[in-house]
Design a protein around this motif. Structure first.
Motif, PDB file in Angstrom:
ATOM      1  N   ALA A   1       0.830  -1.206   0.000  1.00 41.74           N
ATOM      2  CA  ALA A   1       0.000   0.000   0.000  1.00 41.74           C
ATOM      3  C   ALA A   1       0.866   1.258   0.000  1.00 41.74           C
ATOM      4  CB  ALA A   1      -0.928  -0.003   1.207  1.00 41.74           C
ATOM      5  N   VAL A   2       1.838   1.299   0.863  1.00 42.33           N
ATOM      6  CA  VAL A   2       2.698   2.478   0.965  1.00 42.33           C
ATOM      7  C   VAL A   2       3.521   2.640  -0.310  1.00 42.33           C
ATOM      8  CG1 VAL A   2       4.617   3.516   2.223  1.00 42.33           C
ATOM      9  CG2 VAL A   2       2.739   2.456   3.472  1.00 42.33           C
ATOM     10  N   SER A   3       4.030   1.550  -0.845  1.00 42.84           N
ATOM     11  CA  SER A   3       4.822   1.627  -2.080  1.00 42.84           C
ATOM     12  C   SER A   3       3.998   2.184  -3.233  1.00 42.84           C
ATOM     13  CB  SER A   3       5.358   0.245  -2.460  1.00 42.84           C
ATOM     14  OG  SER A   3       6.296  -0.181  -1.520  1.00 42.84           O
ATOM     15  N   VAL A   4       2.755   1.745  -3.314  1.00 40.49           N
ATOM     16  CA  VAL A   4       1.884   2.213  -4.386  1.00 40.49           C
ATOM     17  C   VAL A   4       1.637   3.719  -4.261  1.00 40.49           C
ATOM     18  CG1 VAL A   4      -0.486   2.060  -5.287  1.00 40.49           C
ATOM     19  CG2 VAL A   4       0.800  -0.014  -4.827  1.00 40.49           C
ATOM     20  N   LEU A   5       1.584   4.220  -3.032  1.00 41.24           N
ATOM     21  CA  LEU A   5       1.273   5.640  -2.819  1.00 41.24           C
ATOM     22  C   LEU A   5       2.489   6.572  -2.847  1.00 41.24           C
ATOM     23  CD1 LEU A   5      -1.532   5.435  -0.131  1.00 41.24           C
ATOM     24  CD2 LEU A   5      -1.756   6.001  -2.553  1.00 41.24           C
ATOM     25  N   ILE A   6       3.661   6.051  -3.104  1.00 40.50           N
ATOM     26  CA  ILE A   6       4.858   6.905  -3.145  1.00 40.50           C
ATOM     27  C   ILE A   6       4.697   8.085  -4.106  1.00 40.50           C
ATOM     28  CG2 ILE A   6       7.279   6.976  -3.891  1.00 40.50           C
ATOM     29  CD1 ILE A   6       7.685   4.358  -2.399  1.00 40.50           C
ATOM     30  N   PRO A   7       4.098   7.905  -5.288  1.00 40.05           N
ATOM     31  CA  PRO A   7       3.937   9.065  -6.172  1.00 40.05           C
ATOM     32  C   PRO A   7       3.055  10.176  -5.582  1.00 40.05           C
ATOM     33  CG  PRO A   7       3.656   7.041  -7.413  1.00 40.05           C
ATOM     34  CD  PRO A   7       3.701   6.661  -5.953  1.00 40.05           C
ATOM     35  N   CYS A   8       2.334   9.880  -4.534  1.00 41.56           N
ATOM     36  CA  CYS A   8       1.470  10.877  -3.891  1.00 41.56           C
ATOM     37  C   CYS A   8       2.174  11.591  -2.738  1.00 41.56           C
ATOM     38  CB  CYS A   8       0.205  10.198  -3.356  1.00 41.56           C
ATOM     39  SG  CYS A   8      -0.799   9.415  -4.627  1.00 41.56           S
ATOM     40  N   GLY A   9       3.411  11.233  -2.464  1.00 36.27           N
ATOM     41  CA  GLY A   9       4.128  11.757  -1.304  1.00 36.27           C
ATOM     42  C   GLY A   9       4.134  13.264  -1.191  1.00 36.27           C
ATOM     43  N   SER A  10       4.523  13.958  -2.245  1.00 37.10           N
ATOM     44  CA  SER A  10       4.596  15.423  -2.185  1.00 37.10           C
ATOM     45  C   SER A  10       3.237  16.035  -1.883  1.00 37.10           C
ATOM     46  CB  SER A  10       5.119  16.003  -3.500  1.00 37.10           C
ATOM     47  OG  SER A  10       6.461  15.686  -3.659  1.00 37.10           O
ATOM     48  N   PHE A  11       2.213  15.522  -2.540  1.00 41.50           N
ATOM     49  CA  PHE A  11       0.872  16.062  -2.308  1.00 41.50           C
ATOM     50  C   PHE A  11       0.408  15.781  -0.882  1.00 41.50           C
ATOM     51  CE2 PHE A  11      -3.723  15.556  -2.153  1.00 41.50           C
ATOM     52  CZ  PHE A  11      -4.104  16.847  -2.513  1.00 41.50           C
ATOM     53  N   LEU A  12       0.566  14.532  -0.428  1.00 46.43           N
ATOM     54  CA  LEU A  12       0.080  14.139   0.892  1.00 46.43           C
ATOM     55  C   LEU A  12       0.835  14.828   2.026  1.00 46.43           C
ATOM     56  CD1 LEU A  12      -0.564  10.343   0.317  1.00 46.43           C
ATOM     57  CD2 LEU A  12      -2.277  12.149   0.596  1.00 46.43           C
ATOM     58  N   LEU A  13       2.085  15.162   1.804  1.00 47.92           N
ATOM     59  CA  LEU A  13       2.852  15.841   2.840  1.00 47.92           C
ATOM     60  C   LEU A  13       2.580  17.337   2.865  1.00 47.92           C
ATOM     61  CD1 LEU A  13       6.259  13.963   2.530  1.00 47.92           C
ATOM     62  CD2 LEU A  13       4.492  13.660   4.267  1.00 47.92           C
ATOM     63  N   GLY A  14       1.824  17.821   1.875  1.00 45.54           N
ATOM     64  CA  GLY A  14       1.471  19.235   1.853  1.00 45.54           C
ATOM     65  C   GLY A  14       2.533  20.106   1.231  1.00 45.54           C
ATOM     66  N   ASP A  15       3.398  19.517   0.400  1.00 44.89           N
ATOM     67  CA  ASP A  15       4.417  20.312  -0.275  1.00 44.89           C
ATOM     68  C   ASP A  15       3.745  21.265  -1.263  1.00 44.89           C
ATOM     69  OD1 ASP A  15       6.334  19.037   1.199  1.00 44.89           O
ATOM     70  OD2 ASP A  15       6.989  17.697  -0.396  1.00 44.89           O
ATOM     71  N   ASP A  16       4.498  21.803  -2.160  1.00 45.38           N
ATOM     72  CA  ASP A  16       4.015  22.844  -3.062  1.00 45.38           C
ATOM     73  C   ASP A  16       3.041  22.361  -4.137  1.00 45.38           C
ATOM     74  OD1 ASP A  16       5.494  24.717  -1.681  1.00 45.38           O
ATOM     75  OD2 ASP A  16       7.243  24.473  -2.960  1.00 45.38           O
ATOM     76  N   GLU A  17       2.740  21.082  -4.193  1.00 40.00           N
ATOM     77  CA  GLU A  17       1.810  20.582  -5.199  1.00 40.00           C
ATOM     78  C   GLU A  17       0.376  20.928  -4.792  1.00 40.00           C
ATOM     79  OE1 GLU A  17       2.087  16.600  -6.781  1.00 40.00           O
ATOM     80  OE2 GLU A  17       4.166  16.488  -6.136  1.00 40.00           O
ATOM     81  N   PRO A  18      -0.320  21.758  -5.576  1.00 39.98           N
ATOM     82  CA  PRO A  18      -1.693  22.128  -5.215  1.00 39.98           C
ATOM     83  C   PRO A  18      -2.706  21.015  -5.468  1.00 39.98           C
ATOM     84  CG  PRO A  18      -1.068  23.181  -7.273  1.00 39.98           C
ATOM     85  CD  PRO A  18       0.155  22.457  -6.758  1.00 39.98           C
ATOM     86  N   LYS A  19      -2.333  20.063  -6.306  1.00 35.83           N
ATOM     87  CA  LYS A  19      -3.222  18.929  -6.574  1.00 35.83           C
ATOM     88  C   LYS A  19      -2.361  17.703  -6.848  1.00 35.83           C
ATOM     89  CE  LYS A  19      -3.699  19.630 -11.508  1.00 35.83           C
ATOM     90  NZ  LYS A  19      -4.570  19.465 -12.623  1.00 35.83           N
ATOM     91  N   PRO A  20      -2.946  16.506  -6.684  1.00 39.37           N
ATOM     92  CA  PRO A  20      -2.162  15.291  -6.945  1.00 39.37           C
ATOM     93  C   PRO A  20      -1.845  15.156  -8.432  1.00 39.37           C
ATOM     94  CG  PRO A  20      -4.439  14.742  -6.395  1.00 39.37           C
ATOM     95  CD  PRO A  20      -4.303  16.209  -6.233  1.00 39.37           C
ATOM     96  N   SER A  21      -0.693  14.582  -8.711  1.00 40.28           N
ATOM     97  CA  SER A  21      -0.291  14.357 -10.102  1.00 40.28           C
ATOM     98  C   SER A  21      -1.130  13.234 -10.710  1.00 40.28           C
ATOM     99  CB  SER A  21       1.188  13.970 -10.162  1.00 40.28           C
ATOM    100  OG  SER A  21       1.372  12.692  -9.552  1.00 40.28           O
TER     101      SER A  21
END
Length: 115
Positions: free
Chosen positions: A31-51
């Motif tokens: 589960a965690v491996s699959v969600l790695i591409p969401c890391g920046s968004f989920l951590l609240g970094d500068d990504e305003p929306k998920p890729s």
């Protein structure tokens, strides 16, 4: 420097998840491996929306957890690992509508995964 810190957080998350044993066909590590591409968004970094890659990954995780038992296990996994790695709960809630995921799991650190 920011990318190095992010990479260390992701690597730590993966290592932690890998020690959790698989339950009902979906391991916490999977589960965690699959969600790695969401890391920046989920951590609240500068990504305003998920890729697009994040949404694709989240949708594939949704398909991996088809049974009630696997969804319960996934809920417990994300409930335990998310806060320990600084996942922003509001960002986690936003992921569902932004990626067009239809889940009956409330996204909250105090959710009861047995319901």
């Amino acid at each position: 420097m920011k990318k190095m810190v992010y990479s260390m957080e992701v690597m730590s998350l993966v290592l932690l998840a890998l020690i959790v044993s698989p339950v009902n066909g979906v391991s916490c590590g999977d589960a965690v491996s699959v969600l790695i591409p969401c890391g920046s968004f989920l951590l609240g970094d500068d990504e305003p929306k998920p890729s697009d890659q994040c949404c694709s990954s989240a949708q594939s995780l949704n398909k991996m957890a088809e049974t009630r038992a696997s969804r319960r296990a996934l809920c417990e996994c994300l409930k335990q690992t998310g806060p320990s790695f600084g996942v922003n709960p509001e960002r986690a809630k936003q992921l569902l509508p932004l990626c067009k995921l239809k889940l009956n799991i409330p996204i909250s650190p105090d959710v009861d995964c047995n319901k």
